[in-house]
Design a protein around this motif. Structure first.
Motif, PDB file in Angstrom:
ATOM      1  N   VAL A 281      -4.296  -3.227   4.829  1.00  0.00           N
ATOM      2  CA  VAL A 281      -3.834  -2.059   5.585  1.00  0.00           C
ATOM      3  C   VAL A 281      -2.908  -2.443   6.739  1.00  0.00           C
ATOM      4  O   VAL A 281      -2.206  -1.584   7.269  1.00  0.00           O
ATOM      5  CB  VAL A 281      -5.012  -1.238   6.142  1.00  0.00           C
ATOM      6  CG1 VAL A 281      -5.817  -0.623   5.016  1.00  0.00           C
ATOM      7  CG2 VAL A 281      -5.899  -2.095   7.035  1.00  0.00           C
ATOM      8  N   TRP A 282      -2.911  -3.706   7.130  1.00  0.00           N
ATOM      9  CA  TRP A 282      -1.995  -4.122   8.195  1.00  0.00           C
ATOM     10  C   TRP A 282      -0.610  -4.441   7.637  1.00  0.00           C
ATOM     11  O   TRP A 282       0.316  -4.680   8.395  1.00  0.00           O
ATOM     12  CB  TRP A 282      -2.546  -5.333   8.941  1.00  0.00           C
ATOM     13  CG  TRP A 282      -3.833  -5.051   9.653  1.00  0.00           C
ATOM     14  CD1 TRP A 282      -5.065  -5.529   9.334  1.00  0.00           C
ATOM     15  CD2 TRP A 282      -4.022  -4.209  10.788  1.00  0.00           C
ATOM     16  NE1 TRP A 282      -6.015  -5.047  10.195  1.00  0.00           N
ATOM     17  CE2 TRP A 282      -5.398  -4.229  11.109  1.00  0.00           C
ATOM     18  CE3 TRP A 282      -3.161  -3.421  11.578  1.00  0.00           C
ATOM     19  CZ2 TRP A 282      -5.937  -3.507  12.175  1.00  0.00           C
ATOM     20  CZ3 TRP A 282      -3.708  -2.704  12.639  1.00  0.00           C
ATOM     21  CH2 TRP A 282      -5.068  -2.758  12.922  1.00  0.00           C
ATOM     22  N   GLU A 283      -0.503  -4.473   6.333  1.00  0.00           N
ATOM     23  CA  GLU A 283       0.777  -4.840   5.716  1.00  0.00           C
ATOM     24  C   GLU A 283       1.475  -3.679   5.033  1.00  0.00           C
ATOM     25  O   GLU A 283       2.689  -3.720   4.824  1.00  0.00           O
ATOM     26  CB  GLU A 283       0.546  -5.959   4.698  1.00  0.00           C
ATOM     27  CG  GLU A 283       0.094  -7.251   5.339  1.00  0.00           C
ATOM     28  CD  GLU A 283      -0.170  -8.340   4.310  1.00  0.00           C
ATOM     29  OE1 GLU A 283      -0.290  -8.006   3.111  1.00  0.00           O
ATOM     30  OE2 GLU A 283      -0.270  -9.508   4.718  1.00  0.00           O
ATOM     31  N   GLU A 284       0.727  -2.656   4.623  1.00  0.00           N
ATOM     32  CA  GLU A 284       1.351  -1.528   3.933  1.00  0.00           C
ATOM     33  C   GLU A 284       0.491  -0.289   4.126  1.00  0.00           C
ATOM     34  O   GLU A 284      -0.694  -0.389   4.436  1.00  0.00           O
ATOM     35  CB  GLU A 284       1.554  -1.831   2.447  1.00  0.00           C
ATOM     36  CG  GLU A 284       0.310  -2.329   1.760  1.00  0.00           C
ATOM     37  CD  GLU A 284       0.593  -2.838   0.355  1.00  0.00           C
ATOM     38  OE1 GLU A 284       1.525  -2.316  -0.281  1.00  0.00           O
ATOM     39  OE2 GLU A 284      -0.113  -3.750  -0.090  1.00  0.00           O
ATOM     40  N   PRO A 285       1.080   0.889   3.904  1.00  0.00           N
ATOM     41  CA  PRO A 285       0.319   2.122   4.105  1.00  0.00           C
ATOM     42  C   PRO A 285      -0.855   2.227   3.137  1.00  0.00           C
ATOM     43  O   PRO A 285      -0.769   1.785   1.985  1.00  0.00           O
ATOM     44  CB  PRO A 285       1.354   3.220   3.820  1.00  0.00           C
ATOM     45  CG  PRO A 285       2.673   2.577   4.002  1.00  0.00           C
ATOM     46  CD  PRO A 285       2.491   1.146   3.586  1.00  0.00           C
ATOM     47  N   PHE A 286      -1.915   2.851   3.615  1.00  0.00           N
ATOM     48  CA  PHE A 286      -3.114   2.994   2.798  1.00  0.00           C
ATOM     49  C   PHE A 286      -2.810   3.757   1.511  1.00  0.00           C
ATOM     50  O   PHE A 286      -3.313   3.422   0.433  1.00  0.00           O
ATOM     51  CB  PHE A 286      -4.207   3.715   3.595  1.00  0.00           C
ATOM     52  CG  PHE A 286      -5.561   3.655   2.953  1.00  0.00           C
ATOM     53  CD1 PHE A 286      -6.401   2.575   3.175  1.00  0.00           C
ATOM     54  CD2 PHE A 286      -6.001   4.669   2.115  1.00  0.00           C
ATOM     55  CE1 PHE A 286      -7.652   2.511   2.578  1.00  0.00           C
ATOM     56  CE2 PHE A 286      -7.241   4.617   1.511  1.00  0.00           C
ATOM     57  CZ  PHE A 286      -8.071   3.530   1.747  1.00  0.00           C
ATOM     58  N   ALA A 287      -1.978   4.794   1.624  1.00  0.00           N
ATOM     59  CA  ALA A 287      -1.651   5.585   0.432  1.00  0.00           C
ATOM     60  C   ALA A 287      -0.981   4.732  -0.634  1.00  0.00           C
ATOM     61  O   ALA A 287      -1.190   4.949  -1.837  1.00  0.00           O
ATOM     62  CB  ALA A 287      -0.748   6.756   0.824  1.00  0.00           C
ATOM     63  N   ASP A 288      -0.179   3.766  -0.222  1.00  0.00           N
ATOM     64  CA  ASP A 288       0.465   2.886  -1.202  1.00  0.00           C
ATOM     65  C   ASP A 288      -0.565   1.961  -1.855  1.00  0.00           C
ATOM     66  O   ASP A 288      -0.482   1.653  -3.049  1.00  0.00           O
ATOM     67  CB  ASP A 288       1.549   2.032  -0.528  1.00  0.00           C
ATOM     68  CG  ASP A 288       2.743   2.876  -0.099  1.00  0.00           C
ATOM     69  OD1 ASP A 288       2.769   4.073  -0.457  1.00  0.00           O
ATOM     70  OD2 ASP A 288       3.630   2.339   0.590  1.00  0.00           O
ATOM     71  N   ILE A 289      -1.513   1.515  -1.042  1.00  0.00           N
ATOM     72  CA  ILE A 289      -2.511   0.579  -1.569  1.00  0.00           C
ATOM     73  C   ILE A 289      -3.363   1.224  -2.657  1.00  0.00           C
ATOM     74  O   ILE A 289      -3.732   0.572  -3.635  1.00  0.00           O
ATOM     75  CB  ILE A 289      -3.410   0.062  -0.418  1.00  0.00           C
ATOM     76  CG1 ILE A 289      -2.584  -0.796   0.545  1.00  0.00           C
ATOM     77  CG2 ILE A 289      -4.595  -0.723  -0.946  1.00  0.00           C
ATOM     78  CD1 ILE A 289      -3.335  -1.214   1.798  1.00  0.00           C
ATOM     79  N   ILE A 290      -3.652   2.515  -2.486  1.00  0.00           N
ATOM     80  CA  ILE A 290      -4.515   3.179  -3.475  1.00  0.00           C
ATOM     81  C   ILE A 290      -3.701   4.029  -4.438  1.00  0.00           C
ATOM     82  O   ILE A 290      -4.255   4.892  -5.125  1.00  0.00           O
ATOM     83  CB  ILE A 290      -5.601   4.036  -2.794  1.00  0.00           C
ATOM     84  CG1 ILE A 290      -4.981   5.220  -2.046  1.00  0.00           C
ATOM     85  CG2 ILE A 290      -6.441   3.190  -1.847  1.00  0.00           C
ATOM     86  CD1 ILE A 290      -6.014   6.254  -1.606  1.00  0.00           C
ATOM     87  N   ALA A 291      -2.421   3.797  -4.502  1.00  0.00           N
ATOM     88  CA  ALA A 291      -1.578   4.555  -5.431  1.00  0.00           C
ATOM     89  C   ALA A 291      -2.060   4.348  -6.863  1.00  0.00           C
ATOM     90  O   ALA A 291      -2.533   3.261  -7.216  1.00  0.00           O
ATOM     91  CB  ALA A 291      -0.125   4.094  -5.302  1.00  0.00           C
ATOM     92  N   PRO A 292      -1.949   5.388  -7.700  1.00  0.00           N
ATOM     93  CA  PRO A 292      -2.431   5.264  -9.088  1.00  0.00           C
ATOM     94  C   PRO A 292      -1.851   4.060  -9.820  1.00  0.00           C
ATOM     95  O   PRO A 292      -2.547   3.410 -10.606  1.00  0.00           O
ATOM     96  CB  PRO A 292      -1.976   6.578  -9.724  1.00  0.00           C
ATOM     97  CG  PRO A 292      -1.924   7.545  -8.586  1.00  0.00           C
ATOM     98  CD  PRO A 292      -1.477   6.744  -7.397  1.00  0.00           C
ATOM     99  N   SER A 293      -0.591   3.739  -9.538  1.00  0.00           N
ATOM    100  CA  SER A 293       0.014   2.620 -10.250  1.00  0.00           C
ATOM    101  C   SER A 293      -0.683   1.302  -9.908  1.00  0.00           C
ATOM    102  O   SER A 293      -0.825   0.415 -10.733  1.00  0.00           O
ATOM    103  CB  SER A 293       1.495   2.525  -9.892  1.00  0.00           C
ATOM    104  OG  SER A 293       1.638   2.368  -8.491  1.00  0.00           O
ATOM    105  N   ARG A 294      -1.141   1.196  -8.656  1.00  0.00           N
ATOM    106  CA  ARG A 294      -1.799  -0.029  -8.218  1.00  0.00           C
ATOM    107  C   ARG A 294      -3.163  -0.202  -8.912  1.00  0.00           C
ATOM    108  O   ARG A 294      -3.618  -1.310  -9.130  1.00  0.00           O
ATOM    109  CB  ARG A 294      -1.977   0.022  -6.697  1.00  0.00           C
ATOM    110  CG  ARG A 294      -2.359  -1.281  -6.036  1.00  0.00           C
ATOM    111  CD  ARG A 294      -1.164  -2.202  -5.877  1.00  0.00           C
ATOM    112  NE  ARG A 294      -0.175  -1.658  -4.961  1.00  0.00           N
ATOM    113  CZ  ARG A 294      -0.078  -1.978  -3.671  1.00  0.00           C
ATOM    114  NH1 ARG A 294      -0.920  -2.832  -3.154  1.00  0.00           N
ATOM    115  NH2 ARG A 294       0.880  -1.451  -2.925  1.00  0.00           N
TER     116      ARG A 294
END
Lengths: 384, 228
Positions: A281-294
């Motif tokens: 979470v210190w490197e990228e937005p939380f929404a990006d981390i839990i994105a469906p593609s991820r």
């Protein structure tokens, strides 16, 4: 920007623990989880409030679950609870209860803990203490339950069903009822972490689990005590429809009911059983981390054995995190299925259905999340 | 003046919403968090109809932002109506029944929205929760505790503390309604306007001798000790 909506977030506020449960699922206690994939701190990280603020500003989530390790090892836990409660969060605390004195229980309840989750493994002191790897654990957890009740707190009890204690389920449920538990989580042993070294010793048989479920089915009606089977049980092994009064759950990864898990360094994992680090979470937005593609690989993974099964999308083969930890592959059969596969059979579709397995899941794996698992996460929080 | 049909249906909706809300706080499955099980994702129209009800907790949260709350309120009502229309089209429910169900849902959704929206005339507040179980259940707990205390060789101090907690609950339940109300008023007065509620045991409660005796008798009665 609309924040992601989640039912709960899990924070592992420390990896230290004062118990040595032989069934422990903490992934960092597994020899195959590389040290650099998880935060490891010899000393407790200091102020966690910047991390909480940073994450909770990015997500719509009313329930925060604090776990570890053993969260009560943190002397600042009441302060953490107050901080979260002031932000309007409900707070679950998963603890072994060993350090939950009367005064600390009162303080935590007043600070805002809405639910305590405590293990109760047997009515036999020796059995509970042996499974916990900690003398005195049995007396301590019952005292903790009494303290919580005295101070008008709420507690649920977790019974981890292993070969060593599964015969003790009924008296343990009676104890839970007598001590005012609001519910019981009947979790079959789910190997991972330290527990992965004890699979054959601890994992109950299908027949043992059927017996335990029958006991629980009767007890939930006898005592009016809600009992849920939180660790997935494959319907090809045991049909939970035979136990209509028990709650049941399957893997929620990827849905709004997922329980993303954060460590103190800000690494995010799909759940607290999985070693997969989705991001930091210190490197990228939380929404990006839990994105469906991820999460696509994690969500899509089912063992080849399960592909023809009509209930595959519901069951997902059980706990894929356990498969990943124990066998190094998300697509492996997790231990409960693997060891009982001679008894299992893919379930046919209903007679009138035009069942078509989704194409995405028919495609057998060409990769798994090993790459993500071994992505090097941060080891120290970075404040921005 | 009697309750109108529309009022009745609104109340039905609000009652259902209340039950849903209570279910959210009880023990439900998934690994380590008591939340409801994962939806099967089968996507029938009945599932679509159920979903707006399950999303009322989302509405409660969104309502704290007026614009977002209104949008969620409108969306949920529209989704509920659309699911009903699909069921009507499929011949699974009558149109008139669908209309009643929509009234119930709109009543529930509006209630949830209003209770959580930052409005001056309906300020949301969380009252103190002194949860106690039914008296018969408490008596059964006391019985089982006594049984398990000897069967499992429990620490006598722990058993005594648990027993005291049960009896405290029974005593509270045995108080006349007006005395329970007096306690709550006292709590509210002690709380003042800061939102910090004192714990029940921290209050200097004046329980009349008659009430205390009634509580004791009730404990004995429910534990089957009245003839000893």
């Amino acid at each position: 920007m609309i924040k992601p909506h989640l039912s709960t977030l899990i924070f592992e506020v420390t990896q230290a623990c004062d118990h040595a449960c032989i069934y422990c699922y903490n992934t960092w206690r597994h020899p195959n989880v590389r040290p650099d994939t998880m935060e490891r701190t010899a000393t407790l990280p200091t102020d966690l409030r910047p991390l909480f603020t940073h994450v909770l500003d990015q997500v719509d989530c009313s329930l925060v679950t604090l776990t570890g390790g053993e969260p009560l090892l943190r002397p600042d836990l009441p302060e953490i609870v107050r901080f979260l409660a002031d932000r309007g969060k409900r707070i679950n605390l998963i603890t072994n209860g060993h350090r939950l004195t009367d005064s600390l229980a009162a303080e935590l309840i007043r600070a805002g803990v809405t639910l305590f989750e405590l293990p109760l493994l047997s009515h036999h002191r020796e059995t509970h203490d042996r499974l916990s790897g900690a003398p005195g654990a049995f007396d301590a957890v019952l005292a903790a339950l009494a303290h919580i009740r005295t101070h008008r707190g709420q507690a649920v009890v977790v019974f981890v069903a292993t070969r060593h204690n599964i015969a003790d389920l009924y008296p343990a449920l009676k104890l839970a009822f007598a001590f005012g538990a609001r519910g019981v989580m009947l979790n079959r042993f789910n190997p991972g972490g330290r527990g992965a070294a004890h699979i054959e010793e601890l994992l109950p048989t299908v027949e043992q689990m059927r017996g335990a479920l029958a006991v629980a089915e009767a007890a939930t009606q006898e005592f009016g005590l809600p009992i849920s089977c939180s660790i997935p049980i494959q319907p090809c092994l045991i049909d939970l429809d035979d136990y209509p009064h028990l709650g049941r759950g399957y893997c929620a990864a990827g849905s709004s009911r997922a329980y993303y898990t954060l460590d103190t360094a800000g690494n995010v994992r799909p759940c607290n059983h999985s070693p997969t680090v989705l991001g930091n979470v210190w490197e990228e937005p939380f929404a990006d981390i839990i994105a469906p593609s991820r999460l696509a690989d994690f969500v899509a993974a089912v063992p080849p054995f399960c592909v023809p099964c009509a209930r595959r999308d519901e069951c997902q083969g059980g706990c894929k995190a356990a498969a990943q930890v124990c066998y190094g592959d998300l697509y492996a059969e997790e231990p409960f299925l693997h060891l009982n596969s001679p008894l299992a059979h893919p379930l046919p579709p209903p007679p009138t259905s035009n069942f078509q397995p989704p194409i995405s899941n028919l495609q057998l794996p060409t990769s798994n999340l090993q790459g993500a698992q071994y992505a090097k996460p941060r080891t120290e929080p970075t404040r921005r | 003046m009697g309750t109108t049909r529309r009022e009745f249906m609104r109340d039905v909706g609000i009652s259902i919403a209340a039950l849903l809300a209570m279910r959210c706080t009880s023990c439900q499955p998934t690994c380590y968090t008591p939340v409801p099980p994962t939806p099967s994702g089968r996507g029938s129209e009945w599932d679509r109809l159920r979903q707006p009800w399950l999303d009322l907790d989302l509405l409660a949260r969104d309502a704290q932002d007026s614009e977002r709350g209104q949008a969620t309120l409108d969306r949920l009502k529209a989704e509920h109506r659309a699911a009903l229309d699909a069921l009507v089209s499929a011949g699974q429910i009558e149109p008139a029944v669908a209309d009643e169900m929509q009234i119930a849902f709109e009543g529930a959704a509006w209630h949830i929205w209003r209770a959580n929206a930052p409005m001056t005339c309906y300020v949301p507040s969380i009252g103190p929760e002194y949860w106690v179980q039914g008296a018969s259940n408490l008596a059964r707990q006391a019985d089982v505790l006594t049984e398990m205390a000897s069967a499992a060789d429990l620490d006598p101090n722990t058993v005594a503390e648990a027993q005291a907690a049960i009896e405290q609950d029974i005593a509270y339940l045995s108080l006349p309604e007006e005395e329970q109300q007096a306690i709550m008023e006292r709590v509210m007065a002690e709380a003042g306007t800061g939102g910090e509620y004192p714990a029940l045991w921290e209050l200097d409660l004046e329980v009349s001798p008659e009430s205390a005796e009634a509580a004791r008798l009730l404990v004995d009665l429910l534990l089957g000790r009245q003839n000893e």
